[in-house]
Design a protein around this motif. Structure first.
Motif, PDB file in Angstrom:
ATOM      1  N   VAL A 126     -23.694  -2.239  -1.420  1.00  0.00           N
ATOM      2  CA  VAL A 126     -23.827  -3.682  -1.185  1.00  0.00           C
ATOM      3  C   VAL A 126     -22.833  -4.435  -2.064  1.00  0.00           C
ATOM      4  N   LYS A 127     -22.771  -4.048  -3.314  1.00  0.00           N
ATOM      5  CA  LYS A 127     -21.848  -4.721  -4.250  1.00  0.00           C
ATOM      6  C   LYS A 127     -20.392  -4.504  -3.831  1.00  0.00           C
ATOM      7  N   LEU A 128     -20.066  -3.289  -3.386  1.00  0.00           N
ATOM      8  CA  LEU A 128     -18.707  -3.006  -2.930  1.00  0.00           C
ATOM      9  C   LEU A 128     -18.352  -3.833  -1.697  1.00  0.00           C
ATOM     10  N   LEU A 129     -19.255  -3.892  -0.718  1.00  0.00           N
ATOM     11  CA  LEU A 129     -19.015  -4.695   0.484  1.00  0.00           C
ATOM     12  C   LEU A 129     -18.884  -6.178   0.142  1.00  0.00           C
ATOM     13  N   GLU A 130     -19.658  -6.603  -0.821  1.00  0.00           N
ATOM     14  CA  GLU A 130     -19.563  -7.994  -1.278  1.00  0.00           C
ATOM     15  C   GLU A 130     -18.209  -8.236  -1.938  1.00  0.00           C
ATOM     16  N   GLY A 131     -17.756  -7.276  -2.732  1.00  0.00           N
ATOM     17  CA  GLY A 131     -16.441  -7.383  -3.379  1.00  0.00           C
ATOM     18  C   GLY A 131     -15.298  -7.419  -2.381  1.00  0.00           C
ATOM     19  N   GLN A 132     -15.491  -6.799  -1.219  1.00  0.00           N
ATOM     20  CA  GLN A 132     -14.490  -6.814  -0.147  1.00  0.00           C
ATOM     21  C   GLN A 132     -14.616  -8.057   0.738  1.00  0.00           C
ATOM     22  N   ALA A 133     -15.526  -8.945   0.382  1.00  0.00           N
ATOM     23  CA  ALA A 133     -15.784 -10.196   1.115  1.00  0.00           C
ATOM     24  C   ALA A 133     -16.244  -9.947   2.551  1.00  0.00           C
ATOM     25  N   LEU A 134     -16.941  -8.818   2.775  1.00  0.00           N
ATOM     26  CA  LEU A 134     -17.486  -8.527   4.097  1.00  0.00           C
ATOM     27  C   LEU A 134     -18.925  -8.996   4.223  1.00  0.00           C
ATOM     28  N   ILE A 135     -19.633  -9.043   3.111  1.00  0.00           N
ATOM     29  CA  ILE A 135     -21.005  -9.547   3.100  1.00  0.00           C
ATOM     30  C   ILE A 135     -21.166 -10.483   1.918  1.00  0.00           C
ATOM     31  N   GLU A 136     -22.229 -11.273   1.968  1.00  0.00           N
ATOM     32  CA  GLU A 136     -22.536 -12.168   0.851  1.00  0.00           C
ATOM     33  C   GLU A 136     -24.036 -12.268   0.683  1.00  0.00           C
ATOM     34  N   ARG A 137     -24.425 -12.478  -0.565  1.00  0.00           N
ATOM     35  CA  ARG A 137     -25.837 -12.680  -0.871  1.00  0.00           C
ATOM     36  C   ARG A 137     -26.121 -14.165  -0.931  1.00  0.00           C
ATOM     37  N   THR A 138     -27.326 -14.521  -0.516  1.00  0.00           N
ATOM     38  CA  THR A 138     -27.763 -15.911  -0.597  1.00  0.00           C
ATOM     39  C   THR A 138     -29.180 -15.932  -1.161  1.00  0.00           C
ATOM     40  N   VAL A 139     -29.503 -17.016  -1.828  1.00  0.00           N
ATOM     41  CA  VAL A 139     -30.828 -17.165  -2.407  1.00  0.00           C
ATOM     42  C   VAL A 139     -31.779 -17.715  -1.351  1.00  0.00           C
ATOM     43  N   ASP A 140     -32.977 -17.164  -1.309  1.00  0.00           N
ATOM     44  CA  ASP A 140     -34.018 -17.685  -0.433  1.00  0.00           C
ATOM     45  C   ASP A 140     -34.479 -19.014  -1.031  1.00  0.00           C
ATOM     46  N   PRO A 141     -34.277 -20.131  -0.334  1.00  0.00           N
ATOM     47  CA  PRO A 141     -34.650 -21.429  -0.898  1.00  0.00           C
ATOM     48  C   PRO A 141     -36.153 -21.578  -1.131  1.00  0.00           C
ATOM     49  N   SER A 142     -36.968 -20.813  -0.396  1.00  0.00           N
ATOM     50  CA  SER A 142     -38.413 -20.917  -0.583  1.00  0.00           C
ATOM     51  C   SER A 142     -38.945 -19.972  -1.658  1.00  0.00           C
ATOM     52  N   ASP A 143     -38.115 -19.000  -2.070  1.00  0.00           N
ATOM     53  CA  ASP A 143     -38.519 -18.047  -3.107  1.00  0.00           C
ATOM     54  C   ASP A 143     -37.264 -17.576  -3.826  1.00  0.00           C
ATOM     55  N   GLY A 144     -36.949 -18.207  -4.930  1.00  0.00           N
ATOM     56  CA  GLY A 144     -35.732 -17.918  -5.680  1.00  0.00           C
ATOM     57  C   GLY A 144     -35.613 -16.489  -6.170  1.00  0.00           C
ATOM     58  N   ARG A 145     -36.688 -15.724  -6.120  1.00  0.00           N
ATOM     59  CA  ARG A 145     -36.628 -14.324  -6.545  1.00  0.00           C
ATOM     60  C   ARG A 145     -36.035 -13.428  -5.468  1.00  0.00           C
ATOM     61  N   ARG A 146     -36.061 -13.896  -4.223  1.00  0.00           N
ATOM     62  CA  ARG A 146     -35.587 -13.070  -3.106  1.00  0.00           C
ATOM     63  C   ARG A 146     -34.147 -13.430  -2.774  1.00  0.00           C
ATOM     64  N   MET A 147     -33.381 -12.393  -2.450  1.00  0.00           N
ATOM     65  CA  MET A 147     -31.997 -12.582  -2.040  1.00  0.00           C
ATOM     66  C   MET A 147     -31.830 -12.079  -0.606  1.00  0.00           C
ATOM     67  N   TRP A 148     -31.097 -12.847   0.175  1.00  0.00           N
ATOM     68  CA  TRP A 148     -30.728 -12.446   1.517  1.00  0.00           C
ATOM     69  C   TRP A 148     -29.309 -11.911   1.471  1.00  0.00           C
ATOM     70  N   VAL A 149     -28.960 -11.093   2.435  1.00  0.00           N
ATOM     71  CA  VAL A 149     -27.583 -10.615   2.559  1.00  0.00           C
ATOM     72  C   VAL A 149     -27.166 -10.823   4.005  1.00  0.00           C
ATOM     73  N   GLN A 150     -25.937 -11.216   4.207  1.00  0.00           N
ATOM     74  CA  GLN A 150     -25.438 -11.497   5.545  1.00  0.00           C
ATOM     75  C   GLN A 150     -23.953 -11.192   5.600  1.00  0.00           C
ATOM     76  N   LEU A 151     -23.446 -11.046   6.813  1.00  0.00           N
ATOM     77  CA  LEU A 151     -22.012 -10.885   6.988  1.00  0.00           C
ATOM     78  C   LEU A 151     -21.316 -12.191   6.623  1.00  0.00           C
ATOM     79  N   THR A 152     -20.154 -12.082   6.020  1.00  0.00           N
ATOM     80  CA  THR A 152     -19.315 -13.265   5.823  1.00  0.00           C
ATOM     81  C   THR A 152     -18.570 -13.520   7.128  1.00  0.00           C
ATOM     82  N   GLN A 153     -17.839 -14.603   7.191  1.00  0.00           N
ATOM     83  CA  GLN A 153     -17.007 -14.866   8.368  1.00  0.00           C
ATOM     84  C   GLN A 153     -16.037 -13.714   8.589  1.00  0.00           C
ATOM     85  N   THR A 154     -15.435 -13.226   7.513  1.00  0.00           N
ATOM     86  CA  THR A 154     -14.511 -12.091   7.606  1.00  0.00           C
ATOM     87  C   THR A 154     -15.232 -10.845   8.098  1.00  0.00           C
ATOM     88  N   GLY A 155     -16.400 -10.564   7.541  1.00  0.00           N
ATOM     89  CA  GLY A 155     -17.171  -9.401   7.956  1.00  0.00           C
ATOM     90  C   GLY A 155     -17.577  -9.466   9.413  1.00  0.00           C
TER      91      GLY A 155
END
Length: 170
Positions: A126-155
Motif C-alpha cells: 500500500v505504501k509503495l503504491l501510494e509512493g508511486q501516486a497510484l493510490i491515496e489514503r483519505t481520512v474517514d470524516p465520521s471516524d478519524g481513526r479509519r483510513m480509506w484508500v482509493q485510486l488516484t487520478q493517475t492510478g
C-alpha cells in the motif's frame, strides 16, 4: 463426520482469528502512526478519469474484466502454492478499480485483505503504491481513526488503459 469435532476446535479456530485480527490492527496502527506526519489526508472522491475517455459502459466492462481476473487469481492461489503467484500490488489495484467503478469505499485493512498476503506485507505494498501516486489514503470524516484508500487520478487512468488493452486483446 466433520473435520472440526466439537466446540474445542471451534474455540481454537476463533482464537487464531482473533490473534490475526490483533496483529492486523497493530500493523495498521503502526502504519498510520509512521505515515501520518508525511501524508496530508485528502477528501474522498470518485472522480471520473480525465486522461482517458472511457464511457460508463466501457468502465462497466473493464470492471467485469478486473473482477474476473481477481477471482481467477484467487482460485489459482487456492489450488496452487500462493508463493508461486504473488502479486499483491496488482490484487490491490484490481480490488480498488472494481470499488471505484462501483463507487464504494475501501478501508486500508480491506485493501490489505485483497492482497492475500500477511498484513505487514500488504501495508508495505500500500505504501509503495501510494509512493508511486497510484493510490491515496483519505481520512474517514465520521471516524478519524479509519483510513480509506482509493485510486488516484493517475492510478485510475493507468488501470483503465491496462484493462482496456486486455479487453481489446481478447
Amino acid at each position: 463426520m466433520s473435520k472440526h469435532s466439537g466446540p474445542a476446535m471451534d474455540l481454537g479456530a476463533l482464537r487464531a482469528v482473533v490473534a490475526e485480527l490483533q496483529q492486523t490492527v497493530g500493523s495498521l496502527a503502526d502504519y498510520l502512526a509512521n505515515s501520518a506526519d508525511t501524508t496530508e489526508p485528502r477528501a474522498f472522491s470518485f472522480a471520473p478519469s480525465a486522461d482517458v475517455l472511457v464511457s460508463e459502459d466501457e468502465r462497466k466492462q473493464l470492471r467485469m474484466l478486473a473482477e474476473r481476473e481477481y477471482k481467477q487469481r484467487s482460485r489459482r492461489t487456492s489450488m496452487l502454492e500462493r508463493d508461486l503467484f504473488g502479486e499483491p500490488a496488482w490484487d490491490i489495484l484490481l480490488d480498488l478499480f472494481v470499488a471505484d467503478v462501483d463507487r464504494k469505499r475501501v478501508s486500508v485493512s480491506s485493501a490489505c485483505v485483497a492482497a492475500r498476503v500477511p498484513s505487514t506485507t500488504a501495508l508495505r505494498w500500500v505504501k509503495l503504491l501510494e509512493g508511486q501516486a497510484l493510490i491515496e489514503r483519505t481520512v474517514d470524516p465520521s471516524d478519524g481513526r479509519r483510513m480509506w484508500v482509493q485510486l488516484t487520478q493517475t492510478g485510475r487512468t493507468r488501470m483503465e488503459q491496462l484493462l482496456k488493452e486486455r479487453l481489446t486483446a481478447t
